[in-house]
Design a protein around this motif. Structure first.
Motif, PDB file in Angstrom:
ATOM      1  N   GLN A  48      -5.076   3.279   8.898  1.00 19.73           N
ATOM      2  CA  GLN A  48      -5.928   4.463   8.831  1.00 19.73           C
ATOM      3  C   GLN A  48      -6.754   4.471   7.544  1.00 19.73           C
ATOM      4  OE1 GLN A  48      -6.338   7.106  11.274  1.00 19.73           O
ATOM      5  NE2 GLN A  48      -8.113   7.305   9.919  1.00 19.73           N
ATOM      6  N   GLN A  49      -6.145   4.067   6.438  1.00 19.79           N
ATOM      7  CA  GLN A  49      -6.879   4.044   5.174  1.00 19.79           C
ATOM      8  C   GLN A  49      -7.988   2.994   5.199  1.00 19.79           C
ATOM      9  OE1 GLN A  49      -4.130   3.781   1.890  1.00 19.79           O
ATOM     10  NE2 GLN A  49      -3.035   5.614   2.510  1.00 19.79           N
ATOM     11  N   GLN A  50      -7.703   1.825   5.801  1.00 19.04           N
ATOM     12  CA  GLN A  50      -8.761   0.826   5.974  1.00 19.04           C
ATOM     13  C   GLN A  50      -9.877   1.386   6.856  1.00 19.04           C
ATOM     14  OE1 GLN A  50      -7.461  -3.323   6.929  1.00 19.04           O
ATOM     15  NE2 GLN A  50      -5.448  -2.373   7.029  1.00 19.04           N
ATOM     16  N   TRP A  51      -9.485   2.015   7.931  1.00 21.60           N
ATOM     17  CA  TRP A  51     -10.436   2.588   8.897  1.00 21.60           C
ATOM     18  C   TRP A  51     -11.359   3.587   8.216  1.00 21.60           C
ATOM     19  CZ3 TRP A  51     -10.934   1.164  13.988  1.00 21.60           C
ATOM     20  CH2 TRP A  51     -11.646   2.000  14.840  1.00 21.60           C
ATOM     21  N   ASP A  52     -10.778   4.459   7.387  1.00 20.78           N
ATOM     22  CA  ASP A  52     -11.572   5.470   6.685  1.00 20.78           C
ATOM     23  C   ASP A  52     -12.656   4.818   5.829  1.00 20.78           C
ATOM     24  OD1 ASP A  52      -9.993   7.419   7.834  1.00 20.78           O
ATOM     25  OD2 ASP A  52      -8.744   7.719   6.056  1.00 20.78           O
ATOM     26  N   LYS A  53     -12.299   3.725   5.164  1.00 17.42           N
ATOM     27  CA  LYS A  53     -13.280   3.015   4.340  1.00 17.42           C
ATOM     28  C   LYS A  53     -14.402   2.434   5.196  1.00 17.42           C
ATOM     29  CE  LYS A  53     -11.793   3.363   0.087  1.00 17.42           C
ATOM     30  NZ  LYS A  53     -12.634   3.921  -1.001  1.00 17.42           N
ATOM     31  N   GLN A  54     -14.036   1.907   6.353  1.00 17.42           N
ATOM     32  CA  GLN A  54     -15.055   1.345   7.231  1.00 17.42           C
ATOM     33  C   GLN A  54     -15.961   2.440   7.789  1.00 17.42           C
ATOM     34  OE1 GLN A  54     -15.646  -1.768   7.429  1.00 17.42           O
ATOM     35  NE2 GLN A  54     -13.805  -2.536   6.452  1.00 17.42           N
ATOM     36  N   LEU A  79       8.605   0.599   9.729  1.00 16.07           N
ATOM     37  CA  LEU A  79       7.620  -0.449   9.451  1.00 16.07           C
ATOM     38  C   LEU A  79       6.319  -0.194  10.216  1.00 16.07           C
ATOM     39  CD1 LEU A  79       9.855  -3.658   9.516  1.00 16.07           C
ATOM     40  CD2 LEU A  79       8.754  -2.635   7.514  1.00 16.07           C
ATOM     41  N   LEU A  80       6.440   0.191  11.476  1.00 16.38           N
ATOM     42  CA  LEU A  80       5.250   0.448  12.281  1.00 16.38           C
ATOM     43  C   LEU A  80       4.461   1.634  11.724  1.00 16.38           C
ATOM     44  CD1 LEU A  80       6.628  -0.055  15.919  1.00 16.38           C
ATOM     45  CD2 LEU A  80       5.446  -1.704  14.460  1.00 16.38           C
ATOM     46  N   GLN A  81       5.174   2.652  11.250  1.00 21.24           N
ATOM     47  CA  GLN A  81       4.507   3.823  10.690  1.00 21.24           C
ATOM     48  C   GLN A  81       3.791   3.468   9.387  1.00 21.24           C
ATOM     49  OE1 GLN A  81       4.079   6.842  12.110  1.00 21.24           O
ATOM     50  NE2 GLN A  81       2.705   7.211  10.374  1.00 21.24           N
ATOM     51  N   ILE A  82       4.410   2.628   8.565  1.00 21.67           N
ATOM     52  CA  ILE A  82       3.787   2.168   7.319  1.00 21.67           C
ATOM     53  C   ILE A  82       2.503   1.397   7.615  1.00 21.67           C
ATOM     54  CG2 ILE A  82       4.085   0.495   5.442  1.00 21.67           C
ATOM     55  CD1 ILE A  82       7.040   1.435   5.315  1.00 21.67           C
ATOM     56  N   CYS A  83       2.561   0.553   8.653  1.00 18.65           N
ATOM     57  CA  CYS A  83       1.372  -0.204   9.056  1.00 18.65           C
ATOM     58  C   CYS A  83       0.266   0.731   9.535  1.00 18.65           C
ATOM     59  CB  CYS A  83       1.725  -1.203  10.154  1.00 18.65           C
ATOM     60  SG  CYS A  83       2.774  -2.580   9.613  1.00 18.65           S
ATOM     61  N   GLN A  84       0.644   1.749  10.295  1.00 13.88           N
ATOM     62  CA  GLN A  84      -0.341   2.706  10.808  1.00 13.88           C
ATOM     63  C   GLN A  84      -1.044   3.434   9.667  1.00 13.88           C
ATOM     64  OE1 GLN A  84      -1.255   3.657  14.303  1.00 13.88           O
ATOM     65  NE2 GLN A  84      -2.890   4.260  12.902  1.00 13.88           N
ATOM     66  N   GLU A  85      -0.288   3.811   8.653  1.00 14.65           N
ATOM     67  CA  GLU A  85      -0.881   4.519   7.504  1.00 14.65           C
ATOM     68  C   GLU A  85      -1.907   3.631   6.811  1.00 14.65           C
ATOM     69  OE1 GLU A  85       0.623   5.757   3.116  1.00 14.65           O
ATOM     70  OE2 GLU A  85       1.767   6.650   4.780  1.00 14.65           O
ATOM     71  N   PHE A  86      -1.553   2.364   6.614  1.00 14.38           N
ATOM     72  CA  PHE A  86      -2.483   1.436   5.956  1.00 14.38           C
ATOM     73  C   PHE A  86      -3.720   1.213   6.819  1.00 14.38           C
ATOM     74  CE2 PHE A  86      -3.348  -3.198   4.715  1.00 14.38           C
ATOM     75  CZ  PHE A  86      -4.153  -2.831   3.652  1.00 14.38           C
ATOM     76  N   ASN A 137       0.829  -1.203   0.000  1.00 11.88           N
ATOM     77  CA  ASN A 137       0.000   0.000   0.000  1.00 11.88           C
ATOM     78  C   ASN A 137       0.867   1.259   0.000  1.00 11.88           C
ATOM     79  OD1 ASN A 137      -2.781   1.305   0.554  1.00 11.88           O
ATOM     80  ND2 ASN A 137      -1.545   2.075   2.248  1.00 11.88           N
ATOM     81  N   TYR A 138       1.946   1.237   0.771  1.00  8.65           N
ATOM     82  CA  TYR A 138       2.856   2.391   0.825  1.00  8.65           C
ATOM     83  C   TYR A 138       3.547   2.600  -0.528  1.00  8.65           C
ATOM     84  CZ  TYR A 138       6.321   5.677   2.564  1.00  8.65           C
ATOM     85  OH  TYR A 138       7.087   6.804   2.755  1.00  8.65           O
ATOM     86  N   PHE A 139       4.015   1.507  -1.133  1.00 15.44           N
ATOM     87  CA  PHE A 139       4.618   1.614  -2.470  1.00 15.44           C
ATOM     88  C   PHE A 139       3.664   2.331  -3.414  1.00 15.44           C
ATOM     89  CE2 PHE A 139       7.655  -2.097  -1.796  1.00 15.44           C
ATOM     90  CZ  PHE A 139       8.794  -1.357  -2.072  1.00 15.44           C
ATOM     91  N   LEU A 140       2.404   1.905  -3.400  1.00 13.18           N
ATOM     92  CA  LEU A 140       1.435   2.460  -4.337  1.00 13.18           C
ATOM     93  C   LEU A 140       1.155   3.936  -4.055  1.00 13.18           C
ATOM     94  CD1 LEU A 140      -0.167   1.438  -6.736  1.00 13.18           C
ATOM     95  CD2 LEU A 140      -2.045   0.893  -5.185  1.00 13.18           C
ATOM     96  N   ASN A 141       1.142   4.290  -2.782  1.00 13.21           N
ATOM     97  CA  ASN A 141       0.835   5.680  -2.413  1.00 13.21           C
ATOM     98  C   ASN A 141       1.999   6.636  -2.628  1.00 13.21           C
ATOM     99  OD1 ASN A 141      -1.788   5.125  -1.619  1.00 13.21           O
ATOM    100  ND2 ASN A 141      -1.246   4.787   0.524  1.00 13.21           N
ATOM    101  N   HIS A 142       3.232   6.136  -2.485  1.00 18.36           N
ATOM    102  CA  HIS A 142       4.368   7.049  -2.402  1.00 18.36           C
ATOM    103  C   HIS A 142       5.530   6.755  -3.364  1.00 18.36           C
ATOM    104  CE1 HIS A 142       2.692   8.741   1.305  1.00 18.36           C
ATOM    105  NE2 HIS A 142       2.510   7.511   1.740  1.00 18.36           N
TER     106      HIS A 142
END
Length: 430
Positions: free
Chosen positions: A322-328, A313-320, A151-156
């Motif tokens: 949040q994006q899942q959360w927004d969809k929910q 790694l933890l920050q990358i996970c947090q970003e993903f 997800n991070y690769f795709l975003n950035h």
């Protein structure tokens, strides 16, 4: 200079870590379920007594029946062959002490239900380690981290010609031409589309020499990341800051509501499932990042590796997350409570305790119930592509958004209260 594949493999296999970062990570979750190889238990693998579920140890039960003499052991084997319940056999074999004996031979789980007469017909077990303890495999955690990095690769990181539009175009083409293959092949379609490129299209530069390993696994940047299994999820209690005892790693059998909605967004009841889950999870695992090995990797198209520390790694996970959360949040703010098929679908507690908060308090979503958005990068695609992927690779639901349904967990008071799989991971204190 390019060296042989065998030379690269030899270096990988004989290499001893010189520079690495290793951290103990604390994992917390309100409730989760990690599936086992068996999707559901047979009737002879559990016994329900009121609101208690017993999961007998087969070897211990067989030995106990043998000691009782007679044909009890033979009858047990015959019951297994017929895939029938063993409840009546246990009562007959152990007489008045059958329930006490069953408790000694079993893992005991409370059934979260207000209905004393509720009978469950299908039970999904949670994964266990080699000695029968509940745990979370490191492979499950690492798989979720891999998806977050994708997800991070795709975003950035990924150039526009390889981004969402390009992937969508290729997906539309394959879907329209029926080129996604059979169910087994469909599981790996994302590898050929983008994952192999983002994670495996690397050469290795070590001690001034360049190596080009033949196999993807030897070129995978996550070879430099090791994730251990968690400590066993052993039930225990601790005192909180107010001195009150709180239970952790509490195994339960919970009713899981599978629901969707009508076109007007009134909630729609689909089915109940009964699942072995762990409530109020507290455990630890270890992430080890081999920083020296990571420095060897050079992407052939110049894409930068997006992490160099465990904090990254933890920050990358947090970003993903949040994006899942927004969809929910989008989904749940539109859903309307309803009574359908004699079931009260009141999701107020789900909103109050989860998606009513705009900022995601979690870092990953693991295991069963996390759905397409938790295990893939599907959230970045157009809705019609999401739908076509679901219809082709999963259970078809024509003319309905993907994912169609949601899973929520009923608590011991009968309220729809929890969402499975959300976890918080952070560096352990001390």
């Amino acid at each position: 200079m390019t060296h042989s594949n065998s030379s690269a493999l030899t270096i990988f296999n004989t290499y001893k870590t010189q520079t690495y970062e290793s951290k103990t990570i604390e994992l917390r979750s309100p409730i989760l379920h990690i599936g086992s190889e068996v999707s559901q238990l047979n009737p002879f693998e559990y016994v329900q007594v009121g609101t208690t579920i017993y999961l007998p140890n087969p070897e211990a039960l067989a030995q106990a029946l043998l000691k009782q003499g007679g044909r009890f052991l033979q009858d047990y084997m015959a019951t297994i062959e017929k895939k029938e319940s063993i409840a009546s056999l246990i009562k007959l074999a152990f007489g008045d002490t059958w329930q006490e004996k069953l408790k000694q031979l079993s893992d005991v789980r409370p059934l979260w239900t207000q209905d004393e007469g509720q009978r469950i017909s299908m039970l999904r077990p949670m994964i266990r380690n080699g000695i029968g303890q509940l745990y979370i495999p490191g492979s499950s955690i690492k798989g979720a981290i891999r998806t977050a990095i994708a997800n991070y690769f795709l975003n950035h990181q990924v150039p526009p010609e390889q981004g969402v539009s390009a992937i969508e175009s290729e997906l539309r083409k394959r879907l329209s031409q029926g080129e996604l293959g059979n169910k087994q092949q469909q599981k790996f379609v994302d590898d050929t589309l983008f994952m192999d490129n983002w994670f495996g299209d690397y050469s290795l530069q070590h001690q001034g020499k360049e190596y080009n390993p033949k196999y993807i696994q030897n070129r995978d940047i996550l070879r430099a990341v090791k994730v251990s299994d968690t400590s066993p999820l052993v039930k225990h209690t601790r005192k909180n800051k107010r001195g009150k005892k709180v239970g952790f790693n509490s195994p339960v059998v919970a009713e899981v509501i599978v629901s969707s909605h009508f076109p007007d967004w009134l909630a729609k009841y689909k089915a109940p499932l009964y699942v072995e889950m762990v409530r109020n999870v507290r455990t630890e695992f270890t992430i080890t990042l081999d920083q020296e090995m990571l420095s060897w990797f050079r992407h052939r198209q110049g894409i930068e590796i997006p992490f160099s520390t465990i904090d990254d790694l933890l920050q990358i996970c947090q970003e993903f997350a949040q994006q899942q959360w927004d969809k929910q949040v989008e989904y749940w703010q539109n859903l309307r409570n309803n009574r359908h098929r004699e079931k009260s679908l009141n999701f107020d507690l789900v909103w109050d305790n989860f998606y009513g908060k705009p900022d995601c308090p979690y870092t990953l979503r693991l295991g069963w119930g996390s759905g397409l958005f938790g295990t893939t990068i599907n959230h970045v695609f157009a809705p019609d592509v999401q739908q076509q992927i679901r219809d082709t690779c999963g259970i078809a639901a024509p003319n309905f958004e993907a994912p169609k349904s949601r899973r929520t967990v009923v608590n011991s008071q009968g309220d729809i209260r929890y969402v499975p799989g959300w976890v918080k991971i952070q560096k352990a204190e001390g």
